[in-house]
Design an enzyme around this catalytic site. Structure first.
Site, PDB file in Angstrom:
ATOM      1  N   GLY A 138     -32.519 129.401  53.802  1.00 57.90           N
ATOM      2  CA  GLY A 138     -32.781 129.670  52.633  1.00 57.90           C
ATOM      3  C   GLY A 138     -31.566 129.507  51.642  1.00 57.90           C
ATOM      4  O   GLY A 138     -31.688 129.307  50.463  1.00 57.90           O
TER       5      GLY A 138
ATOM      6  N   GLU B 292     -35.747 135.615  50.851  1.00 60.17           N
ATOM      7  CA  GLU B 292     -35.665 136.648  51.937  1.00 60.17           C
ATOM      8  C   GLU B 292     -35.041 136.013  53.024  1.00 60.17           C
ATOM      9  O   GLU B 292     -35.743 135.166  53.611  1.00 60.17           O
ATOM     10  CB  GLU B 292     -36.960 137.477  52.362  1.00 60.17           C
ATOM     11  CG  GLU B 292     -36.966 138.669  53.024  1.00 60.17           C
ATOM     12  CD  GLU B 292     -37.882 139.028  53.745  1.00 60.17           C
ATOM     13  OE1 GLU B 292     -38.091 139.135  55.105  1.00 60.17           O
ATOM     14  OE2 GLU B 292     -38.992 138.874  53.195  1.00 60.17           O
TER      15      GLU B 292
ATOM     16  N   CYS C 129     -39.016 140.817  60.131  1.00 64.85           N
ATOM     17  CA  CYS C 129     -37.562 140.782  59.345  1.00 64.85           C
ATOM     18  C   CYS C 129     -37.181 142.205  59.215  1.00 64.85           C
ATOM     19  O   CYS C 129     -35.921 142.408  58.597  1.00 64.85           O
ATOM     20  CB  CYS C 129     -37.943 140.212  57.953  1.00 64.85           C
ATOM     21  SG  CYS C 129     -39.388 141.097  57.098  1.00 64.85           S
TER      22      CYS C 129
END
Length: 492
Positions: free
Chosen positions: A216, A235, A272
């Site tokens: 990310g 995220e 997550c």
């Protein structure tokens, strides 16, 4: 089907990415011009098509991910539920944040007529996740929320479920075409190079990502380094701390152990929102009972990369002096062993070890942090990074006035007497948090996820004929608006 038999990505060429992105840019203004009713019908058509093909989709997903059919069918329902939620969100209308301030000619200085609302930003690059092959993948929440406001979507498929991605993409394309959506509104690409070319393409107005901190951050940096930077809604990583007070442990430690075990082992720890750090008092009943509930994962982890990352993370954790093994599942099953470690709060807070101890380990593991006093607990919490969630188990006699602000500062969702796995798709949900949980202040789940893909625009002294319907004087859309400082609904 073994992992070696699974389909591999077919790298989409840079030229094809360019063609797809240009088609999305062409579709954008036609999508913007479509009414909310029309866009709502597109989302419902996709939801209906996916539900109708669930019996085709689920076996493919099971073969590629090793997730069981009960979990996958539930995820299909969540995915189509998300699509229908966003169809309702845009019909309700408050997502536009329409505001009208009428002109006041005799003000000092004179005030013009100003009308503000949110408009879609343009084509969005969505990077699919590995751990939710439906709900955070090709037709997941990022795709649904972007399409809802009129943003074309180009999905970069995840390599962990390629066949499923292709099948889902074909269903989405056919449903949108059948519903009369503009050509180019949705597409999918494959391969790492295609993903990089996509986020750097000048037609792309934003990126949305669910995955690792490393991946990310790399995409976030590329989005920021473009000649014209674009927002990147990622995220990334989350340890999701849980605090158990001494009073709660004394009163409910045995039950809390059962709840923790169910939460951190759910889906082999590949959520997550898995509770990865649990702060407990020394000699806690929770710790004493937890080994009774630890077992092996029933199936392999989602990808070879996740499996390797899990084993590497455990090795780094075990190399820290003072880390003890509390429980370890049997070696049966095709996945890695479930493990629980513990460490003292004093060691956890030491700068030399803290960064290693608070890293997310994606998989069936959790770390107990033993504290001996409220001061030691607060000092440990003060070292934490941002997380998606923080959980507090306490009794009514506890003074939580010092602990709660530490959790509020570090999480997007604070839970009381529960467990963080399981994210309801609602109007009020917030699935985000301070870095490294996310790269923005927005949510990727729930009704307000659409806000990521909108930008404000103000029309000053504009003639009624050119105003968007949301800002016309007579409120033809019948939506909630703030007019001259007062919030009103169509029935007011």
């Amino acid at each position: 089907m073994t992992r070696r038999e699974l389909a591999v990505e077919q790298e989409t060429s840079v030229d094809e990415v360019d063609r797809i992105a240009r088609a999305a840019a062409s579709a954008f203004h036609r999508a913007v011009a479509a009414s909310d009713i029309t866009r709502s019908s597109w989302l419902r058509a996709v939801a209906d098509a996916i539900d109708a093909r669930a019996d085709d989709l689920v076996p493919v997903a099971e073969a590629e991910t090793a997730l069981d059919q009960i979990r996958l069918r539930g995820e299909v329902a969540r995915t189509t539920g998300q699509l229908r939620l966003f169809a309702n969100v845009i019909l309700e209308g408050s997502y536009l944040e329409a505001i009208i301030d009428h002109a006041v000619p005799d003000a000092a200085p004179p005030r013009p007529d100003m009308r503000r609302f949110l408009r879609p930003i343009g084509p969005v690059a969505v990077f699919a996740a590995s751990n939710f092959p439906f709900a955070f993948s090709v037709a997941g929440g990022d795709t649904a929320s972007a399409l809802a406001v009129g943003c074309p979507v180009i999905v970069k498929a995840h390599s962990g479920h390629v066949q499923l991605s292709r099948l889902t993409a074909s269903i989405v394309r056919d449903a949108l075409e059948g519903a009369g959506a503009p050509e180019g509104l949705f597409a999918m690409v494959e391969g790492r190079g295609a993903g990089i070319a996509l986020i750097e393409h000048p037609s792309i107005a934003a990126g949305a990502f669910t995955g690792s901190v490393h991946g990310g951050r790399a995409l976030h940096d590329r989005a920021a380094a473009r000649p014209a930077p674009v927002p990147f809604f990622g995220e990334l990583g989350s340890a999701n701390p849980v605090v158990v007070t001494a009073a709660a442990d004394s009163a409910r430690g045995v039950a809390l152990a059962r709840g923790l075990a169910g939460s951190f082992q759910l889906g082999a720890g590949q959520f997550c929102t898995k509770p990865g750090l649990v702060f407990v008092p020394y000699h806690s009943a929770l710790e004493a009972t937890l080994p009774d509930h630890v077992g092996p994962p029933t199936r392999r982890l989602l990808t070879d990369a996740i499996d390797a990352g899990f084993r590497s993370g455990l090795a780094h954790l075990r190399a820290v002096p003072g880390v003890e093994l509390v429980a370890e599942g049997s070696s049966g099953g095709s996945g890695p062993q479930t493990v629980v470690h513990a460490v003292g709060a004093a060691t956890f807070s030491e700068p030399a070890f803290n960064s290693r101890l608070r890293e997310e380990i994606f998989g069936p593991a959790t770390l107990l942090v033993r504290y001996s006093s409220d001061v030691e607990l607060r000092d440990s919490l003060a070292t934490l990074d941002g997380s998606l969630t923080a959980t507090l188990h306490h009794e009514s006699t506890d003074d939580i006035s010092a602990v709660l602000p530490l959790l509020e500062d570090r999480a997007g969702r604070v839970l009381f007497e529960g467990w963080p796995t399981g994210v309801s798709v609602t109007w009020s949900q917030h699935h985000g948090g301070p870095w490294p949980a996310t790269t923005s202040q927005h949510t990727s789940v729930g009704a307000t996820a659409v806000r990521r893909f909108q930008r404000p625009i103000v029309y000053q002294d504009a003639p009624e004929s050119v105003l968007p319907a949301a800002l016309k004087e007579m409120n033809p859309l019948r939506i909630p608006r703030r007019v001259d400082g007062k919030i009103g609904t169509p029935n007011d």
